[in-house]
Write a protein that holds these residues in place. Structure first.
Motif, PDB file in Angstrom:
ATOM      1  N   CYS A  37       0.895  -1.181   0.100  1.00 41.24           N
ATOM      2  CA  CYS A  37       0.072   0.047  -0.091  1.00 41.24           C
ATOM      3  C   CYS A  37       0.880   1.229   0.323  1.00 41.24           C
ATOM      4  CB  CYS A  37      -0.722  -0.052   1.137  1.00 41.24           C
ATOM      5  SG  CYS A  37      -1.926   1.535   1.304  1.00 41.24           S
ATOM      6  N   THR A  38       0.507   2.477  -1.079  1.00 36.80           N
ATOM      7  CA  THR A  38       1.318   3.345  -1.047  1.00 36.80           C
ATOM      8  C   THR A  38       0.511   4.521  -0.417  1.00 36.80           C
ATOM      9  OG1 THR A  38       0.623   4.128  -3.272  1.00 36.80           O
ATOM     10  CG2 THR A  38       2.384   2.559  -2.956  1.00 36.80           C
ATOM     11  N   LEU A  39      -0.766   4.222  -0.168  1.00 35.92           N
ATOM     12  CA  LEU A  39      -1.904   5.146   0.537  1.00 35.92           C
ATOM     13  C   LEU A  39      -2.042   6.096  -0.529  1.00 35.92           C
ATOM     14  CD1 LEU A  39       0.045   5.723   3.872  1.00 35.92           C
ATOM     15  CD2 LEU A  39      -1.962   4.547   3.518  1.00 35.92           C
ATOM     16  N   CYS A  40      -2.405   5.683  -1.591  1.00 40.18           N
ATOM     17  CA  CYS A  40      -2.506   6.598  -2.895  1.00 40.18           C
ATOM     18  C   CYS A  40      -4.055   7.145  -2.727  1.00 40.18           C
ATOM     19  CB  CYS A  40      -2.388   5.925  -4.297  1.00 40.18           C
ATOM     20  SG  CYS A  40      -3.518   4.798  -4.689  1.00 40.18           S
ATOM     21  N   GLY A  41      -4.958   6.341  -2.056  1.00 38.49           N
ATOM     22  CA  GLY A  41      -6.356   6.866  -1.981  1.00 38.49           C
ATOM     23  C   GLY A  41      -7.235   6.322  -2.933  1.00 38.49           C
ATOM     24  N   THR A  42      -6.890   5.603  -3.805  1.00 38.69           N
ATOM     25  CA  THR A  42      -7.741   5.275  -4.879  1.00 38.69           C
ATOM     26  C   THR A  42      -8.829   4.197  -4.229  1.00 38.69           C
ATOM     27  OG1 THR A  42      -5.798   5.035  -6.330  1.00 38.69           O
ATOM     28  CG2 THR A  42      -7.947   4.067  -7.014  1.00 38.69           C
ATOM     29  N   CYS A  43      -8.540   3.434  -3.280  1.00 32.70           N
ATOM     30  CA  CYS A  43      -9.613   2.458  -2.967  1.00 32.70           C
ATOM     31  C   CYS A  43     -10.825   3.560  -1.951  1.00 32.70           C
ATOM     32  CB  CYS A  43      -8.942   1.554  -1.978  1.00 32.70           C
ATOM     33  SG  CYS A  43      -8.009   2.148  -0.515  1.00 32.70           S
ATOM     34  N   VAL A  44     -10.097   4.581  -1.349  1.00 33.02           N
ATOM     35  CA  VAL A  44     -10.926   5.361  -0.542  1.00 33.02           C
ATOM     36  C   VAL A  44     -12.043   5.929  -1.758  1.00 33.02           C
ATOM     37  CG1 VAL A  44     -11.065   7.320   0.916  1.00 33.02           C
ATOM     38  CG2 VAL A  44      -9.293   5.781   1.174  1.00 33.02           C
ATOM     39  N   ASP A  45     -11.511   6.482  -2.675  1.00 37.75           N
ATOM     40  CA  ASP A  45     -12.467   7.151  -3.631  1.00 37.75           C
ATOM     41  C   ASP A  45     -13.399   6.265  -4.021  1.00 37.75           C
ATOM     42  OD1 ASP A  45     -11.146   9.250  -3.312  1.00 37.75           O
ATOM     43  OD2 ASP A  45      -9.980   9.188  -5.032  1.00 37.75           O
ATOM     44  N   HIS A  46     -13.228   4.927  -4.116  1.00 36.14           N
ATOM     45  CA  HIS A  46     -14.056   3.967  -4.996  1.00 36.14           C
ATOM     46  C   HIS A  46     -14.948   3.188  -3.816  1.00 36.14           C
ATOM     47  CE1 HIS A  46     -11.339   4.206  -8.472  1.00 36.14           C
ATOM     48  NE2 HIS A  46     -12.492   3.832  -9.175  1.00 36.14           N
ATOM     49  N   CYS A  47     -14.706   3.260  -2.514  1.00 40.10           N
ATOM     50  CA  CYS A  47     -15.438   2.595  -1.613  1.00 40.10           C
ATOM     51  C   CYS A  47     -16.886   3.177  -1.598  1.00 40.10           C
ATOM     52  CB  CYS A  47     -14.895   2.393  -0.336  1.00 40.10           C
ATOM     53  SG  CYS A  47     -15.750   1.740   1.032  1.00 40.10           S
ATOM     54  N   GLU A  48     -17.771   2.455  -1.878  1.00 37.60           N
ATOM     55  CA  GLU A  48     -19.191   3.080  -1.680  1.00 37.60           C
ATOM     56  C   GLU A  48     -20.068   3.084  -0.658  1.00 37.60           C
ATOM     57  OE1 GLU A  48     -21.292   0.826  -4.867  1.00 37.60           O
ATOM     58  OE2 GLU A  48     -20.208   1.993  -6.335  1.00 37.60           O
ATOM     59  N   VAL A  49     -19.298   2.440   0.723  1.00 36.90           N
ATOM     60  CA  VAL A  49     -20.232   2.300   1.900  1.00 36.90           C
ATOM     61  C   VAL A  49     -19.132   2.995   2.839  1.00 36.90           C
ATOM     62  CG1 VAL A  49     -21.124  -0.002   1.536  1.00 36.90           C
ATOM     63  CG2 VAL A  49     -18.928  -0.021   2.170  1.00 36.90           C
ATOM     64  N   ALA A  50     -18.182   3.826   2.479  1.00 35.24           N
ATOM     65  CA  ALA A  50     -17.359   4.612   3.368  1.00 35.24           C
ATOM     66  C   ALA A  50     -16.646   3.769   4.641  1.00 35.24           C
ATOM     67  CB  ALA A  50     -18.274   5.791   3.871  1.00 35.24           C
ATOM     68  N   ALA A  51     -15.923   2.716   3.903  1.00 37.46           N
ATOM     69  CA  ALA A  51     -15.413   1.848   5.031  1.00 37.46           C
ATOM     70  C   ALA A  51     -13.979   2.021   5.055  1.00 37.46           C
ATOM     71  CB  ALA A  51     -15.712   0.257   4.522  1.00 37.46           C
ATOM     72  N   LEU A  52     -13.489   2.884   4.085  1.00 35.89           N
ATOM     73  CA  LEU A  52     -11.899   2.922   4.128  1.00 35.89           C
ATOM     74  C   LEU A  52     -11.592   4.487   4.288  1.00 35.89           C
ATOM     75  CD1 LEU A  52     -11.230   0.881   1.011  1.00 35.89           C
ATOM     76  CD2 LEU A  52     -10.771   0.379   3.351  1.00 35.89           C
ATOM     77  N   ALA A  53     -10.543   4.745   4.980  1.00 36.44           N
ATOM     78  CA  ALA A  53     -10.078   6.199   5.244  1.00 36.44           C
ATOM     79  C   ALA A  53      -8.545   6.225   5.452  1.00 36.44           C
ATOM     80  CB  ALA A  53     -10.714   6.580   6.469  1.00 36.44           C
ATOM     81  N   ILE A  54      -7.852   7.253   5.052  1.00 33.17           N
ATOM     82  CA  ILE A  54      -6.643   7.341   5.436  1.00 33.17           C
ATOM     83  C   ILE A  54      -6.446   8.179   6.736  1.00 33.17           C
ATOM     84  CG2 ILE A  54      -4.246   8.337   4.378  1.00 33.17           C
ATOM     85  CD1 ILE A  54      -5.109   7.459   1.651  1.00 33.17           C
ATOM     86  N   GLU A  55      -5.708   7.736   7.383  1.00 33.84           N
ATOM     87  CA  GLU A  55      -5.462   8.553   8.568  1.00 33.84           C
ATOM     88  C   GLU A  55      -4.186   9.450   8.399  1.00 33.84           C
ATOM     89  OE1 GLU A  55      -5.336   7.575  13.557  1.00 33.84           O
ATOM     90  OE2 GLU A  55      -3.654   6.395  12.169  1.00 33.84           O
ATOM     91  N   ARG A  56      -4.232  10.667   8.850  1.00 31.90           N
ATOM     92  CA  ARG A  56      -2.979  11.498   8.379  1.00 31.90           C
ATOM     93  C   ARG A  56      -2.828  12.215   9.747  1.00 31.90           C
ATOM     94  NH1 ARG A  56      -1.703  12.330   3.062  1.00 31.90           N
ATOM     95  NH2 ARG A  56      -3.427  11.947   1.583  1.00 31.90           N
ATOM     96  N   ASP A  57      -1.473  12.423   9.973  1.00 32.44           N
ATOM     97  CA  ASP A  57      -1.150  12.715  11.336  1.00 32.44           C
ATOM     98  C   ASP A  57      -1.473  14.297  11.211  1.00 32.44           C
ATOM     99  OD1 ASP A  57       0.204  13.509  13.536  1.00 32.44           O
ATOM    100  OD2 ASP A  57       2.214  13.821  12.496  1.00 32.44           O
ATOM    101  N   GLU A  58      -2.084  14.861  12.152  1.00 31.44           N
ATOM    102  CA  GLU A  58      -2.783  16.134  12.299  1.00 31.44           C
ATOM    103  C   GLU A  58      -1.660  17.008  12.545  1.00 31.44           C
ATOM    104  OE1 GLU A  58      -5.515  17.260  10.857  1.00 31.44           O
ATOM    105  OE2 GLU A  58      -5.576  15.244  10.120  1.00 31.44           O
TER     106      GLU A  58
END
Lengths: 394, 262
Positions: A37-58
């Motif tokens: 995983c390179t954390l590119c976010g493609t899966c997050v964009d495609h997920c239709e049930v909002a089960a994926l998220a990228i956690e970023r250091d705030e």
């Protein structure tokens, strides 16, 4: 890291299908991510049930408000301002208007002559000039230090440069020294609702587009592909401010020196800036056959391009090669003669405006990216087309 | 002379196909290979060693699978290889990557020359070479197509430009990024293959290279990818058909209008 909400995940597999890195798989009905995983976010964009998220250091952002203004690096070599500089001033004008800030050009050179006025005519509100014999030839050390020092002094929010040999060499060094983000070879720039510069570039060999932001660091830096942005119509009456800067001599010392410069003579070789490219591939059969491509290119005032097969066969030199291991072109017209359309080639030419493909194989993949296609024998068609163009012009 | 070559594992472009239906990349059955430009960097390192003496060390930052390309590098004549691999590296942009590589190179000892490919064929940024040089505080030359000489710690090289080439003198230690014309990479030798078989490739973690966690991976990356989408599709193409005369006529019209403006 990638967060997977196993409650929400329905195991539909959309993430798995769309991941460019084979990094996410559905195991026992739930998505599971692996080390690729390179954390590119493609899966997050495609997920239709909002089960994926990228956690970023705030983490804390720097004081963004301290950085203001849009800068364009004005590339000047061999007595000429690069065309891409005018294009950057074109897009820079829009960005500056949206941000309500000034557009500046930065000119590093031996002698500036009337270049500052040209830059103002092309859209710059301010031109920062550093004139020094140490800047007469391009050097990564001197150009890098000079731009870095000016950026620290004036704190622009954006620095744009052309995706040229010179800028792609020294701009990454400037971004690294300033500890900020840099996006390579952008094809679209816009100010988002968040006020950040949204930088879009082809990724993965041009097969996906990625929009990239640099939300917590300044300046936001990007190199921009030539021939994509639109230059302003030059206005010689336009007024602007010229600010002459000096850089500490120690910062202009270079650990690498240009001993000599060889400009490639003869035909127009600057493929990446050509409006018209006529390119040939394996289908031309021989060096003799390839001459048809050169003739058509000359007739259309265009540059000669080639597939790797044509270059490897020795029909034309490597500087003409278009594609992943050659040049990227974005011409107004691209004529592909006898080029099958291997993805490595297509990557280098598919952003051209009008693509015409001539090939004897109706199944050639080049037709997939073409606007106009002709199935037929090049040796019959090209000579007739050349004659007809000559007729039309006379 | 101690030479370090940075290599990256990328999907083999030969195998990559566009899915005609979804217009996305089909990666099924795609092999991972050494980034093509890095092969030329590796070869140049081995040639310099053969001519001037010294050692060549190859390093890669990537997942554990990247050991495969390091092993291949050993079979192609390099002396030493190691991997830097840690989940903390995931999400690295070029800034975080150059930090990680610089830490790894510094940790490995003094170096006279760092060689990189001009760019990697998956990201195509060409930013890691110059950024790494900045991190190592080394002079550098990008897009080198020929090394002419090394004398008294000064190297003379030819750099490709958009309109020709420059001949450049650079002081060592230095970093070069190379283009493919620089050489023709060799195939693995029998001796090399035997060495690769028994060569155990070490893998170093973020802690092993004394890395500051804040500068690694996603957290150490100022750029964020906020959207990924397929490129705009071209409209339907039109096929030009008819007799040779008709085709030539239409084509001449399209070409003249597009080239000179209608």
């Amino acid at each position: 890291m990638l967060l997977i909400d196993t409650e929400a995940c329905i195991g539909c597999g959309l993430c798995e299908d769309n991941c460019p890195f084979e990094a996410i798989h559905v195991v026992d009905g739930k998505a599971v991510v692996n080390d690729s995983c390179t954390l590119c976010g493609t899966c997050v964009d495609h997920c239709e049930v909002a089960a994926l998220a990228i956690e970023r250091d705030e983490g804390e952002a720097i004081d963004l408000a301290a950085w203001s203004g849009i800068w364009v690096f004005a590339e000047y070599r061999g007595g000429k301002v690069a065309q891409v500089t005018n294009e950057l001033l074109g897009v820079g004008t829009e960005l500056a208007a949206q941000r309500g800030v000034k557009l500046a050009a930065v000119l590093l050179c031996g002698q500036s002559g009337d270049v500052p006025q040209q830059l103002i005519a092309a859209g710059a509100d301010i031109v920062y000039i550093v004139e020094d014999p140490a800047l007469a030839d391009f050097s990564d050390d001197a150009y890098g230090n000079a731009l870095e020092d000016l950026a620290r002094k004036y704190k622009p929010e954006v620095i744009l440069a052309g995706a040229t040999a010179i800028a792609r060499s020294f701009i990454p060094r400037v971004a690294t020294s300033l500890i900020t983000g840099l996006t390579a070879d952008c094809t679209n720039l816009a100010i988002g609702d968040d006020g950040h510069l949204h930088q879009t570039r082809p990724a993965f060999g041009g097969n996906i587009m990625a929009t990239i932001i640099c939300p917590k660091h300044r300046p936001q830096m990007a190199t921009v592909r030539p021939m994509v942005m639109k230059a302003n119509t030059p206005d010689p009456a336009r007024q602007g401010e010229i600010i002459v800067e000096t850089i500490a001599p120690v910062r202009l010392q270079s650990r690498a020196r240009v001993v000599r410069t060889v400009f490639t003579e003869g035909e127009q070789l600057n493929l990446s800036e050509a409006d018209v490219v006529v390119a040939g591939g394996r289908g031309l059969d021989t060096r003799e056959g390839f001459k048809l491509v050169e003739e058509l290119a000359a007739l259309l005032d265009g540059a000669v391009g080639a597939s790797r097969a044509a270059v490897d066969s020795g029909w034309v030199g490597y500087p003409h090669q278009v594609g992943q291991t050659g040049k990227t072109v974005a011409s107004k017209l691209y004529v592909a003669c006898g080029i099958s359309g291997a993805i490595q080639h297509v990557i280098g030419m598919k952003s051209s405006e009008i693509i015409v493909a001539i090939n004897r194989d109706p199944k050639a993949t080049i037709f997939d990216v073409a606007d106009y296609g002709v199935v037929g024998d090049l040796f019959e068609i090209l000579p007739r087309v050349i004659e007809k163009i000559k007729e039309r012009r006379s | 002379m101690r030479i370090v070559v940075c290599i990256k594992q990328v999907p083999d472009a030969k195998d990559v196909r566009l899915d005609p239906v979804t217009n996305t990349l089909s990666r099924e059955g795609v092999k991972s290979v050494i980034n093509p430009y890095d092969r030329h960097a590796m070869e140049e390192g081995v040639r310099l060693k053969e001519q001037y003496g010294g050692t060549v060390t190859v390093i890669s930052m990537g997942p554990p699978q990247a050991k495969a390309i390091l092993s291949e590098a050993i079979s192609c004549g390099v002396d030493d290889a190691f991997l830097v691999s840690d989940r903390a590296f995931a999400g690295s942009d070029t800034l975080a990557t150059t930090y990680t590589l610089a830490q790894a190179i510094k940790k490995s000892g003094a170096v006279d020359l760092v060689l990189c490919g001009k760019q990697a064929t998956d990201g195509d940024t060409a930013q890691v070479g110059p950024g790494l040089a900045a991190r190592l505080d080394m002079p550098y030359v990008t897009c080198v197509k020929k090394i002419n000489a090394i004398k008294d710690q000064v190297m003379r090289v030819e750099r490709m430009m958009d309109d020709g080439y420059d001949e450049v003198e650079i002081e060592l230690p230095a970093l070069l990024t190379v283009v493919k014309e620089i050489n023709v990479p060799r195939f693995p030798s029998l001796r090399g293959l035997r060495k690769a078989k028994t060569f155990d490739i070490p893998s170093y973690s973020a802690a092993d290279i004394d890395a500051d966690p804040a500068q690694l991976g996603l957290g150490g990356s100022p750029t964020w990818v906020v959207k990924v989408f397929p490129p705009e599709c071209k409209g339907e193409r039109s096929m030009i058909e008819g007799s040779l005369e008709e085709i030539a006529d239409k084509l001449a019209g399209i070409l003249s209008d597009s080239a000179y403006g209608a």
